[in-house]
Design a protein around this motif. Sequence first.
Motif, PDB file in Angstrom:
ATOM      1  N   CYS A 144       0.827  -1.208   0.000  1.00  9.88           N
ATOM      2  CA  CYS A 144       0.000   0.000   0.000  1.00  9.88           C
ATOM      3  C   CYS A 144       0.870   1.270   0.000  1.00  9.88           C
ATOM      4  CB  CYS A 144      -0.944   0.002   1.198  1.00  9.88           C
ATOM      5  SG  CYS A 144      -2.213  -1.261   1.092  1.00  9.88           S
ATOM      6  N   ARG A 145       1.960   1.252   0.748  1.00  6.32           N
ATOM      7  CA  ARG A 145       2.851   2.405   0.787  1.00  6.32           C
ATOM      8  C   ARG A 145       3.469   2.656  -0.588  1.00  6.32           C
ATOM      9  NH1 ARG A 145       7.448   3.833   0.212  1.00  6.32           N
ATOM     10  NH2 ARG A 145       8.383   1.777   0.176  1.00  6.32           N
ATOM     11  N   ALA A 146       3.884   1.585  -1.260  1.00 10.37           N
ATOM     12  CA  ALA A 146       4.488   1.718  -2.587  1.00 10.37           C
ATOM     13  C   ALA A 146       3.480   2.314  -3.576  1.00 10.37           C
ATOM     14  CB  ALA A 146       4.990   0.366  -3.082  1.00 10.37           C
ATOM     15  N   ALA A 147       2.239   1.900  -3.489  1.00 12.26           N
ATOM     16  CA  ALA A 147       1.202   2.462  -4.367  1.00 12.26           C
ATOM     17  C   ALA A 147       1.014   3.949  -4.073  1.00 12.26           C
ATOM     18  CB  ALA A 147      -0.111   1.704  -4.189  1.00 12.26           C
ATOM     19  N   SER A 148       1.000   4.310  -2.802  1.00 13.28           N
ATOM     20  CA  SER A 148       0.830   5.712  -2.414  1.00 13.28           C
ATOM     21  C   SER A 148       1.995   6.575  -2.875  1.00 13.28           C
ATOM     22  CB  SER A 148       0.678   5.832  -0.898  1.00 13.28           C
ATOM     23  OG  SER A 148      -0.534   5.289  -0.473  1.00 13.28           O
ATOM     24  N   ASP A 149       3.192   6.017  -2.826  1.00 15.63           N
ATOM     25  CA  ASP A 149       4.386   6.773  -3.222  1.00 15.63           C
ATOM     26  C   ASP A 149       4.371   7.164  -4.696  1.00 15.63           C
ATOM     27  OD1 ASP A 149       5.340   6.624  -0.660  1.00 15.63           O
ATOM     28  OD2 ASP A 149       6.888   5.117  -1.096  1.00 15.63           O
ATOM     29  N   SER A 150       3.712   6.362  -5.514  1.00 18.77           N
ATOM     30  CA  SER A 150       3.714   6.650  -6.955  1.00 18.77           C
ATOM     31  C   SER A 150       2.415   7.298  -7.420  1.00 18.77           C
ATOM     32  CB  SER A 150       3.963   5.348  -7.735  1.00 18.77           C
ATOM     33  OG  SER A 150       2.894   4.451  -7.513  1.00 18.77           O
ATOM     34  N   PHE A 151       1.632   7.815  -6.462  1.00 17.20           N
ATOM     35  CA  PHE A 151       0.331   8.407  -6.790  1.00 17.20           C
ATOM     36  C   PHE A 151       0.208   9.735  -6.082  1.00 17.20           C
ATOM     37  CE2 PHE A 151      -4.334   8.627  -5.851  1.00 17.20           C
ATOM     38  CZ  PHE A 151      -4.761   8.779  -7.150  1.00 17.20           C
ATOM     39  N   LYS A 152      -0.191  10.777  -6.797  1.00 16.79           N
ATOM     40  CA  LYS A 152      -0.251  12.121  -6.208  1.00 16.79           C
ATOM     41  C   LYS A 152      -1.519  12.367  -5.402  1.00 16.79           C
ATOM     42  CE  LYS A 152       2.705  14.405  -9.613  1.00 16.79           C
ATOM     43  NZ  LYS A 152       3.905  13.869  -9.129  1.00 16.79           N
ATOM     44  N   GLY A 153      -2.480  11.464  -5.502  1.00 17.61           N
ATOM     45  CA  GLY A 153      -3.718  11.601  -4.743  1.00 17.61           C
ATOM     46  C   GLY A 153      -3.618  10.911  -3.391  1.00 17.61           C
ATOM     47  N   GLN A 154      -4.772  10.570  -2.840  1.00 19.43           N
ATOM     48  CA  GLN A 154      -4.835   9.903  -1.545  1.00 19.43           C
ATOM     49  C   GLN A 154      -5.434   8.519  -1.731  1.00 19.43           C
ATOM     50  OE1 GLN A 154      -6.725  12.048   1.697  1.00 19.43           O
ATOM     51  NE2 GLN A 154      -7.614  10.147   2.452  1.00 19.43           N
ATOM     52  N   ILE A 155      -4.706   7.498  -1.334  1.00 20.55           N
ATOM     53  CA  ILE A 155      -5.213   6.122  -1.397  1.00 20.55           C
ATOM     54  C   ILE A 155      -5.722   5.751  -0.011  1.00 20.55           C
ATOM     55  CG2 ILE A 155      -4.581   3.703  -1.730  1.00 20.55           C
ATOM     56  CD1 ILE A 155      -2.587   4.641  -3.862  1.00 20.55           C
ATOM     57  N   ASP A 156      -6.986   5.338   0.050  1.00 16.52           N
ATOM     58  CA  ASP A 156      -7.595   4.965   1.320  1.00 16.52           C
ATOM     59  C   ASP A 156      -7.701   3.455   1.515  1.00 16.52           C
ATOM     60  OD1 ASP A 156      -8.016   7.623   2.127  1.00 16.52           O
ATOM     61  OD2 ASP A 156      -9.835   7.729   0.910  1.00 16.52           O
ATOM     62  N   GLY A 157      -7.506   2.693   0.456  1.00 17.76           N
ATOM     63  CA  GLY A 157      -7.601   1.243   0.558  1.00 17.76           C
ATOM     64  C   GLY A 157      -7.383   0.625  -0.800  1.00 17.76           C
ATOM     65  N   ASN A 158      -7.548  -0.685  -0.877  1.00 18.14           N
ATOM     66  CA  ASN A 158      -7.389  -1.361  -2.156  1.00 18.14           C
ATOM     67  C   ASN A 158      -8.187  -2.657  -2.166  1.00 18.14           C
ATOM     68  OD1 ASN A 158      -5.535  -3.835  -1.653  1.00 18.14           O
ATOM     69  ND2 ASN A 158      -4.526  -2.176  -0.562  1.00 18.14           N
ATOM     70  N   VAL A 159      -8.431  -3.149  -3.349  1.00 17.92           N
ATOM     71  CA  VAL A 159      -9.029  -4.459  -3.549  1.00 17.92           C
ATOM     72  C   VAL A 159      -8.071  -5.213  -4.455  1.00 17.92           C
ATOM     73  CG1 VAL A 159     -10.985  -5.731  -4.498  1.00 17.92           C
ATOM     74  CG2 VAL A 159     -11.375  -3.553  -3.333  1.00 17.92           C
ATOM     75  N   THR A 160      -7.507  -6.254  -3.935  1.00 19.46           N
ATOM     76  CA  THR A 160      -6.530  -7.023  -4.687  1.00 19.46           C
ATOM     77  C   THR A 160      -6.977  -8.471  -4.736  1.00 19.46           C
ATOM     78  OG1 THR A 160      -4.783  -5.552  -3.913  1.00 19.46           O
ATOM     79  CG2 THR A 160      -4.085  -7.672  -4.812  1.00 19.46           C
ATOM     80  N   PHE A 161      -6.900  -9.055  -5.911  1.00 15.92           N
ATOM     81  CA  PHE A 161      -7.298 -10.439  -6.124  1.00 15.92           C
ATOM     82  C   PHE A 161      -6.080 -11.211  -6.607  1.00 15.92           C
ATOM     83  CE2 PHE A 161     -11.851 -11.293  -5.967  1.00 15.92           C
ATOM     84  CZ  PHE A 161     -11.852 -12.679  -5.996  1.00 15.92           C
ATOM     85  N   PHE A 162      -5.804 -12.332  -5.990  1.00 17.57           N
ATOM     86  CA  PHE A 162      -4.734 -13.204  -6.425  1.00 17.57           C
ATOM     87  C   PHE A 162      -5.346 -14.409  -7.130  1.00 17.57           C
ATOM     88  CE2 PHE A 162      -3.086 -10.755  -2.927  1.00 17.57           C
ATOM     89  CZ  PHE A 162      -1.808 -10.431  -3.332  1.00 17.57           C
ATOM     90  N   TYR A 163      -4.684 -14.922  -8.158  1.00 15.69           N
ATOM     91  CA  TYR A 163      -5.172 -16.055  -8.941  1.00 15.69           C
ATOM     92  C   TYR A 163      -4.121 -17.140  -9.007  1.00 15.69           C
ATOM     93  CZ  TYR A 163      -8.657 -12.716 -10.511  1.00 15.69           C
ATOM     94  OH  TYR A 163      -9.666 -11.792 -10.539  1.00 15.69           O
ATOM     95  N   GLY A 164      -4.564 -18.357  -9.159  1.00 14.17           N
ATOM     96  CA  GLY A 164      -3.663 -19.495  -9.294  1.00 14.17           C
ATOM     97  C   GLY A 164      -4.421 -20.767  -8.995  1.00 14.17           C
TER      98      GLY A 164
END
Length: 134
Positions: free
Chosen positions: A103-123
């Motif tokens: 989440c921190r890495a995503a925030s570092d590369s985004f100029k807005g505000q990230i409040d959460g995420n939805v991530t899906f893993f497959y396999g």
Amino acid sequence: MATIKHSRQRDAIKNFLMSRKDHPTAEVVYSHVSQEFPNISLGTVYRNLSFLVENGQAVKVPCNDGSVHFDGNVMPHYHFQCTDCGTVIDLDFDGSPEATEFCRAASDSFKGQIDGNVTFFYGKCPDCLKSSKK
């Protein structure tokens, strides 16, 4: 604001979702709840699932295969879907240093505000992986 009528059927649907870790579809919920309420319709199950989702008491989990599963765990968490059997399960990843860093890495590369995420893993789930190695 309209008063929300209490429903034993809705309670049964919510309790069933909360008792599961495999994220059932509406059809699976219907199959189970209809044992207790034989006159319940699939439409009633869909309406109650929608109500629970809209009121923050369940989560709709749309999957890559086009199916929609439902989750009684409304806390933020990650999911895994098996590409062989389609099962959806929770990953015990939340709160880990890796998830925090993600989440921190995503925030570092985004100029807005990230409040959460939805991530899906497959396999492949453990059962399908085991059967494919036989």
